[in-house]
Design a protein around this motif. Structure first.
Motif, PDB file in Angstrom:
ATOM      1  N   LEU A  49      -8.237   2.730  -1.184  1.00  0.00           N
ATOM      2  CA  LEU A  49      -8.149   3.633  -0.038  1.00  0.00           C
ATOM      3  C   LEU A  49      -7.649   5.010  -0.473  1.00  0.00           C
ATOM      4  CD1 LEU A  49      -6.655   1.318   2.730  1.00  0.00           C
ATOM      5  CD2 LEU A  49      -8.830   2.526   2.828  1.00  0.00           C
ATOM      6  N   PHE A  50      -6.597   5.020  -1.285  1.00  0.00           N
ATOM      7  CA  PHE A  50      -6.000   6.285  -1.712  1.00  0.00           C
ATOM      8  C   PHE A  50      -6.976   7.097  -2.560  1.00  0.00           C
ATOM      9  CE2 PHE A  50      -3.154   9.014  -4.180  1.00  0.00           C
ATOM     10  CZ  PHE A  50      -2.415   9.573  -3.155  1.00  0.00           C
ATOM     11  N   ARG A  51      -7.736   6.427  -3.400  1.00  0.00           N
ATOM     12  CA  ARG A  51      -8.719   7.103  -4.246  1.00  0.00           C
ATOM     13  C   ARG A  51      -9.811   7.756  -3.410  1.00  0.00           C
ATOM     14  NH1 ARG A  51     -10.783   3.405  -8.932  1.00  0.00           N
ATOM     15  NH2 ARG A  51     -11.625   2.372  -7.119  1.00  0.00           N
ATOM     16  N   GLU A  52     -10.111   7.182  -2.229  1.00  0.00           N
ATOM     17  CA  GLU A  52     -11.105   7.765  -1.318  1.00  0.00           C
ATOM     18  C   GLU A  52     -10.552   8.962  -0.554  1.00  0.00           C
ATOM     19  OE1 GLU A  52     -12.545   4.770   1.326  1.00  0.00           O
ATOM     20  OE2 GLU A  52     -13.250   3.499  -0.299  1.00  0.00           O
ATOM     21  N   GLY A  53      -9.271   9.273  -0.727  1.00  0.00           N
ATOM     22  CA  GLY A  53      -8.660  10.402  -0.024  1.00  0.00           C
ATOM     23  C   GLY A  53      -8.060  10.030   1.316  1.00  0.00           C
ATOM     24  N   VAL A  54      -7.836   8.747   1.542  1.00  0.00           N
ATOM     25  CA  VAL A  54      -7.280   8.270   2.809  1.00  0.00           C
ATOM     26  C   VAL A  54      -5.767   8.101   2.666  1.00  0.00           C
ATOM     27  CG1 VAL A  54      -7.289   6.362   4.466  1.00  0.00           C
ATOM     28  CG2 VAL A  54      -9.412   7.051   3.353  1.00  0.00           C
ATOM     29  N   PRO A  55      -4.973   8.708   3.560  1.00  0.00           N
ATOM     30  CA  PRO A  55      -3.535   8.432   3.539  1.00  0.00           C
ATOM     31  C   PRO A  55      -3.297   6.947   3.819  1.00  0.00           C
ATOM     32  CG  PRO A  55      -4.016  10.313   4.940  1.00  0.00           C
ATOM     33  CD  PRO A  55      -5.319   9.682   4.582  1.00  0.00           C
ATOM     34  N   VAL A  56      -2.323   6.348   3.137  1.00  0.00           N
ATOM     35  CA  VAL A  56      -2.097   4.910   3.255  1.00  0.00           C
ATOM     36  C   VAL A  56      -0.641   4.647   3.596  1.00  0.00           C
ATOM     37  CG1 VAL A  56      -2.239   2.684   2.076  1.00  0.00           C
ATOM     38  CG2 VAL A  56      -3.867   4.484   1.505  1.00  0.00           C
ATOM     39  N   ILE A  57      -0.427   3.837   4.630  1.00  0.00           N
ATOM     40  CA  ILE A  57       0.907   3.344   4.961  1.00  0.00           C
ATOM     41  C   ILE A  57       1.026   1.973   4.320  1.00  0.00           C
ATOM     42  CG2 ILE A  57       2.462   2.610   6.783  1.00  0.00           C
ATOM     43  CD1 ILE A  57       1.044   4.641   8.608  1.00  0.00           C
ATOM     44  N   VAL A  58       2.020   1.815   3.444  1.00  0.00           N
ATOM     45  CA  VAL A  58       2.223   0.570   2.713  1.00  0.00           C
ATOM     46  C   VAL A  58       3.475  -0.099   3.262  1.00  0.00           C
ATOM     47  CG1 VAL A  58       2.538  -0.484   0.460  1.00  0.00           C
ATOM     48  CG2 VAL A  58       1.172   1.597   0.670  1.00  0.00           C
ATOM     49  N   ASN A  59       3.301  -1.278   3.852  1.00  0.00           N
ATOM     50  CA  ASN A  59       4.399  -2.038   4.436  1.00  0.00           C
ATOM     51  C   ASN A  59       4.732  -3.192   3.496  1.00  0.00           C
ATOM     52  OD1 ASN A  59       6.132  -3.591   5.940  1.00  0.00           O
ATOM     53  ND2 ASN A  59       4.859  -3.623   7.772  1.00  0.00           N
ATOM     54  N   LEU A  60       5.870  -3.104   2.827  1.00  0.00           N
ATOM     55  CA  LEU A  60       6.255  -4.096   1.825  1.00  0.00           C
ATOM     56  C   LEU A  60       7.256  -5.114   2.363  1.00  0.00           C
ATOM     57  CD1 LEU A  60       6.670  -1.635  -1.160  1.00  0.00           C
ATOM     58  CD2 LEU A  60       4.707  -3.077  -0.624  1.00  0.00           C
ATOM     59  N   THR A  61       7.439  -5.188   3.658  1.00  0.00           N
ATOM     60  CA  THR A  61       8.452  -6.071   4.234  1.00  0.00           C
ATOM     61  C   THR A  61       8.126  -7.547   4.049  1.00  0.00           C
ATOM     62  OG1 THR A  61       7.402  -5.888   6.407  1.00  0.00           O
ATOM     63  CG2 THR A  61       9.225  -4.376   5.941  1.00  0.00           C
ATOM     64  N   ALA A  62       6.870  -7.894   3.830  1.00  0.00           N
ATOM     65  CA  ALA A  62       6.484  -9.297   3.682  1.00  0.00           C
ATOM     66  C   ALA A  62       6.547  -9.760   2.228  1.00  0.00           C
ATOM     67  CB  ALA A  62       5.071  -9.506   4.225  1.00  0.00           C
ATOM     68  N   MET A  63       6.941  -8.884   1.318  1.00  0.00           N
ATOM     69  CA  MET A  63       6.922  -9.213  -0.105  1.00  0.00           C
ATOM     70  C   MET A  63       8.317  -9.501  -0.637  1.00  0.00           C
ATOM     71  SD  MET A  63       4.251  -6.500  -1.703  1.00  0.00           S
ATOM     72  CE  MET A  63       4.096  -7.421  -3.206  1.00  0.00           C
ATOM     73  N   GLU A  64       8.339 -10.240  -1.736  1.00  0.00           N
ATOM     74  CA  GLU A  64       9.595 -10.446  -2.443  1.00  0.00           C
ATOM     75  C   GLU A  64       9.966  -9.146  -3.150  1.00  0.00           C
ATOM     76  OE1 GLU A  64       9.592 -13.815  -5.007  1.00  0.00           O
ATOM     77  OE2 GLU A  64       8.606 -15.088  -3.522  1.00  0.00           O
ATOM     78  N   ALA A  65      11.253  -8.970  -3.424  1.00  0.00           N
ATOM     79  CA  ALA A  65      11.757  -7.706  -3.971  1.00  0.00           C
ATOM     80  C   ALA A  65      11.100  -7.340  -5.302  1.00  0.00           C
ATOM     81  CB  ALA A  65      13.269  -7.779  -4.129  1.00  0.00           C
ATOM     82  N   GLY A  66      10.893  -8.307  -6.183  1.00  0.00           N
ATOM     83  CA  GLY A  66      10.289  -8.024  -7.487  1.00  0.00           C
ATOM     84  C   GLY A  66       8.868  -7.514  -7.377  1.00  0.00           C
ATOM     85  N   ASP A  67       8.066  -8.185  -6.551  1.00  0.00           N
ATOM     86  CA  ASP A  67       6.682  -7.745  -6.356  1.00  0.00           C
ATOM     87  C   ASP A  67       6.625  -6.413  -5.619  1.00  0.00           C
ATOM     88  OD1 ASP A  67       5.555  -9.850  -7.702  1.00  0.00           O
ATOM     89  OD2 ASP A  67       5.183 -11.058  -5.907  1.00  0.00           O
ATOM     90  N   ALA A  68       7.524  -6.223  -4.670  1.00  0.00           N
ATOM     91  CA  ALA A  68       7.563  -4.956  -3.927  1.00  0.00           C
ATOM     92  C   ALA A  68       7.849  -3.793  -4.874  1.00  0.00           C
ATOM     93  CB  ALA A  68       8.607  -5.021  -2.826  1.00  0.00           C
ATOM     94  N   LYS A  69       8.750  -4.000  -5.830  1.00  0.00           N
ATOM     95  CA  LYS A  69       9.054  -2.954  -6.808  1.00  0.00           C
ATOM     96  C   LYS A  69       7.828  -2.644  -7.654  1.00  0.00           C
ATOM     97  CE  LYS A  69      12.395  -1.775 -10.437  1.00  0.00           C
ATOM     98  NZ  LYS A  69      11.592  -0.717 -10.886  1.00  0.00           N
TER      99      LYS A  69
END
Length: 145
Positions: A74-94
């Motif tokens: 999405l970002f490569r296409e020039g689209v702003p992206v909202i990334v919600n990391l609340t469902a991820m474990e801390a290590g993967d979120a990092k």
């Protein structure tokens, strides 16, 4: 459903399965088999108009690092992206944040923290307008001097 459960479901803390209790398998939503939906050609679908005018924002809620590819595409296409990391474990979120930092560095974008574990990635040609600057303006409607 109790009020505490409804509030928890609204906040996304528990699954809201209320609709499943009333689902009837014999009821089929939509058209009959072989019958297609027809849209009036004078009506443009909102996604088509948004894509034409470049007014799209992507939202991605990854479950694991494998979902980072969707953010990059999405970002490569020039689209702003909202990334919600609340469902991820801390290590993967990092790891996803590190990936996003590489994206914005490589494509000259920017990254802003919206809230705890929620980030906005904006391409280089996108301007972020903060509500704070409007409060400090001396001209306009609310200036009563």
């Amino acid at each position: 459903m109790g009020s505490v459960r409804k509030a928890s479901a609204w906040l996304g803390l528990v699954d809201d399965n209320e609709d499943e209790r009333y689902y009837d398998d014999e009821y089929s939503e939509g058209t009959e088999p072989g019958e297609a939906w027809v849209t009036d050609p004078r009506v443009k679908v909102a996604t088509d108009v948004a894509e034409e005018k470049g007014r799209r924002i992507g939202t991605v809620t990854p479950d694991s690092f494998r979902d980072a590819r969707a953010i990059g595409e999405l970002f490569r296409e020039g689209v702003p992206v909202i990334v919600n990391l609340t469902a991820m474990e801390a290590g993967d979120a990092k790891r996803v944040v590190d990936f996003a930092a590489g994206l914005i560095f490589g494509l000259r974008g920017s990254i802003d923290r919206v809230s705890n574990r929620v980030f906005l990635l904006t391409p280089a040609d996108t301007e972020i307008i903060s509500g704070d600057s409007a409060a400090h303006r001396t001209d306009g409607f609310f200036n009563q001097s």
